[in-house]
Design an enzyme around this catalytic site. Structure first.
Site, PDB file in Angstrom:
ATOM      1  N   HIS A 111       0.832  -1.212   0.000  1.00 15.05           N
ATOM      2  CA  HIS A 111       0.000   0.000   0.000  1.00 15.05           C
ATOM      3  C   HIS A 111       0.865   1.260   0.000  1.00 15.05           C
ATOM      4  O   HIS A 111       2.034   1.238   0.395  1.00 15.05           O
ATOM      5  CB  HIS A 111      -0.937   0.007   1.210  1.00 15.05           C
ATOM      6  CG  HIS A 111      -0.213   0.051   2.526  1.00 15.05           C
ATOM      7  ND1 HIS A 111       0.378   1.191   3.023  1.00 15.05           N
ATOM      8  CD2 HIS A 111       0.022  -0.924   3.441  1.00 15.05           C
ATOM      9  CE1 HIS A 111       0.941   0.938   4.194  1.00 15.05           C
ATOM     10  NE2 HIS A 111       0.744  -0.346   4.463  1.00 15.05           N
ATOM     11  N   GLU A 125      -1.755  -7.512   7.964  1.00 16.22           N
ATOM     12  CA  GLU A 125      -0.374  -7.338   8.411  1.00 16.22           C
ATOM     13  C   GLU A 125      -0.110  -8.173   9.654  1.00 16.22           C
ATOM     14  O   GLU A 125      -1.047  -8.616  10.345  1.00 16.22           O
ATOM     15  CB  GLU A 125      -0.106  -5.852   8.691  1.00 16.22           C
ATOM     16  CG  GLU A 125       1.302  -5.499   9.179  1.00 16.22           C
ATOM     17  CD  GLU A 125       2.430  -5.911   8.231  1.00 16.22           C
ATOM     18  OE1 GLU A 125       2.605  -7.134   8.036  1.00 16.22           O
ATOM     19  OE2 GLU A 125       3.146  -5.014   7.738  1.00 16.22           O
ATOM     20  N   TRP A 126       1.157  -8.422   9.935  1.00 15.98           N
ATOM     21  CA  TRP A 126       1.558  -9.102  11.167  1.00 15.98           C
ATOM     22  C   TRP A 126       0.848  -8.424  12.336  1.00 15.98           C
ATOM     23  O   TRP A 126       0.830  -7.192  12.429  1.00 15.98           O
ATOM     24  CB  TRP A 126       3.068  -8.965  11.347  1.00 15.98           C
ATOM     25  CG  TRP A 126       3.711 -10.004  12.224  1.00 15.98           C
ATOM     26  CD1 TRP A 126       3.268 -10.454  13.434  1.00 15.98           C
ATOM     27  CD2 TRP A 126       4.920 -10.718  11.943  1.00 15.98           C
ATOM     28  NE1 TRP A 126       4.125 -11.388  13.941  1.00 15.98           N
ATOM     29  CE2 TRP A 126       5.153 -11.582  13.049  1.00 15.98           C
ATOM     30  CE3 TRP A 126       5.836 -10.717  10.886  1.00 15.98           C
ATOM     31  CZ2 TRP A 126       6.266 -12.421  13.117  1.00 15.98           C
ATOM     32  CZ3 TRP A 126       6.929 -11.549  10.960  1.00 15.98           C
ATOM     33  CH2 TRP A 126       7.141 -12.398  12.053  1.00 15.98           C
ATOM     34  N   GLU A 127       0.263  -9.187  13.219  1.00 15.92           N
ATOM     35  CA  GLU A 127      -0.366  -8.614  14.411  1.00 15.92           C
ATOM     36  C   GLU A 127       0.734  -8.364  15.444  1.00 15.92           C
ATOM     37  O   GLU A 127       1.310  -9.298  15.999  1.00 15.92           O
ATOM     38  CB  GLU A 127      -1.433  -9.561  14.948  1.00 15.92           C
ATOM     39  CG  GLU A 127      -2.632  -9.673  14.018  1.00 15.92           C
ATOM     40  CD  GLU A 127      -3.786 -10.460  14.616  1.00 15.92           C
ATOM     41  OE1 GLU A 127      -3.747 -10.764  15.837  1.00 15.92           O
ATOM     42  OE2 GLU A 127      -4.724 -10.775  13.870  1.00 15.92           O
ATOM     43  N   ARG A 139       6.802  -9.154   2.466  1.00 18.52           N
ATOM     44  CA  ARG A 139       8.166  -9.698   2.483  1.00 18.52           C
ATOM     45  C   ARG A 139       8.145 -11.141   2.989  1.00 18.52           C
ATOM     46  O   ARG A 139       8.872 -11.999   2.487  1.00 18.52           O
ATOM     47  CB  ARG A 139       9.076  -8.820   3.339  1.00 18.52           C
ATOM     48  CG  ARG A 139       9.461  -7.504   2.636  1.00 18.52           C
ATOM     49  CD  ARG A 139      10.391  -6.684   3.491  1.00 18.52           C
ATOM     50  NE  ARG A 139       9.691  -6.064   4.599  1.00 18.52           N
ATOM     51  CZ  ARG A 139      10.285  -5.673   5.733  1.00 18.52           C
ATOM     52  NH1 ARG A 139      11.577  -5.882   5.920  1.00 18.52           N
ATOM     53  NH2 ARG A 139       9.590  -5.088   6.683  1.00 18.52           N
TER      54      ARG A 139
END
Length: 272
Positions: A11, A97-99, A179
């Site tokens: 984004h 996204e990673w929490e 990634r």
């Protein structure tokens, strides 16, 4: 034979991506710069340089966060309604996204200091790819959900390969998640784990689209170290396959640039 591609798009700029704050579940919109950034990107890849043929884009998979969905609208802005009509957009909770848990909104040096105050990392420095986040996700948890997304996308690519049709699938998500996604795509960078526990075998019903079959995993992959990939806000990467084989996932080093057909054949046949 057409080579299928998975085009990953981070984004555009947000206030926290600009400052370097860890942004997981916090739902931020793009900055004004981020809006212009992704409008330019869309015009470039679809119109000015024609790196991507919109007629070949079959699906867009996206994180449910505002910043990802807003980016899609801006990138597709230069397309006609007819060009957009055949592209299915799938909102997939597995692409969030990673929490970050306790680290949400913090900068890296603040996370390091927080962990030190809690008596952690006495022998080796914190590595999110190995250690995960306190009261957030472990690397196994994010690895599992991104493995599910990859399985779905590769299944769709296999079907289009079998039908002899082109299929570019675009994935709009976040810095760490993409990634990580790329690291799993290459397989050899990751650890393979059997799905033994109930939480590993559960179907979270993370998306709603009957044209995307759910793939039940027997194994999944996760990272235990930094894959050393960079992807800035607004950045694009291209993942594909060697020898037109789903079993040979590869990085397309030319990115979104598509060479002329007569220059495209050196990886098209096994043994070449």
């Amino acid at each position: 034979m057409t080579t299928q591609r998975c085009i990953i798009v981070r984004h555009g700029q947000t206030e926290w991506s600009k400052s370097g704050q860890y942004t997981g579940l916090t739902d931020l919109p793009l900055t004004e710069f981020g809006v212009r950034q992704m409008q330019r990107t869309g015009r470039s890849i679809f119109r000015d340089n024609a790196f991507i043929d919109p007629s070949k884009v079959t699906y867009i998979f996206t994180s449910p966060r505002i910043r990802a969905k807003q980016t899609i609208d801006l990138v597709l802005e230069s397309l006609t309604p007819e060009q957009k009509a055949h592209i299915r957009v799938v909102v997939d909770e597995d692409l969030r996204e990673w929490e970050y848990g306790d680290y949400e909104g913090l900068l890296t040096h603040e996370i390091v200091a927080l962990r030190k105050s809690r008596g952690l990392d006495k022998t080796v420095p914190w590595n999110i790819w190995r250690d995960g986040c306190e009261n957030g996700e472990t690397t196994q948890q994010i690895g599992l959900r991104l493995s599910r997304v990859i399985a779905r996308i590769q299944n769709l690519h296999q079907k289009s390969m079998d039908a002899g049709k082109a299929s570019d699938i675009m994935v709009f998500a976040h810095g760490h998640a993409l990634r990580y996604f790329a690291g799993l795509w290459f397989r050899k960078l990751a650890v393979e784990q059997k799905c033994n526990a109930d939480w590993e075998r559960a179907n979270p019903n993370s998306y709603k689209d009957d044209t995307v079959p759910y793939v039940q995993l027997d194994t999944y992959r996760y990272l235990n170290d930094n894959p050393f990939f960079l992807l800035d806000a607004g950045g694009i990467g291209v993942l594909s396959y060697a020898h037109h084989s789903i079993d040979e996932p590869a990085l397309a080093l030319a990115g979104a640039f598509v060479p002329p057909p007569e220059e495209e054949s050196q990886h098209g046949e096994v043994g070449k």
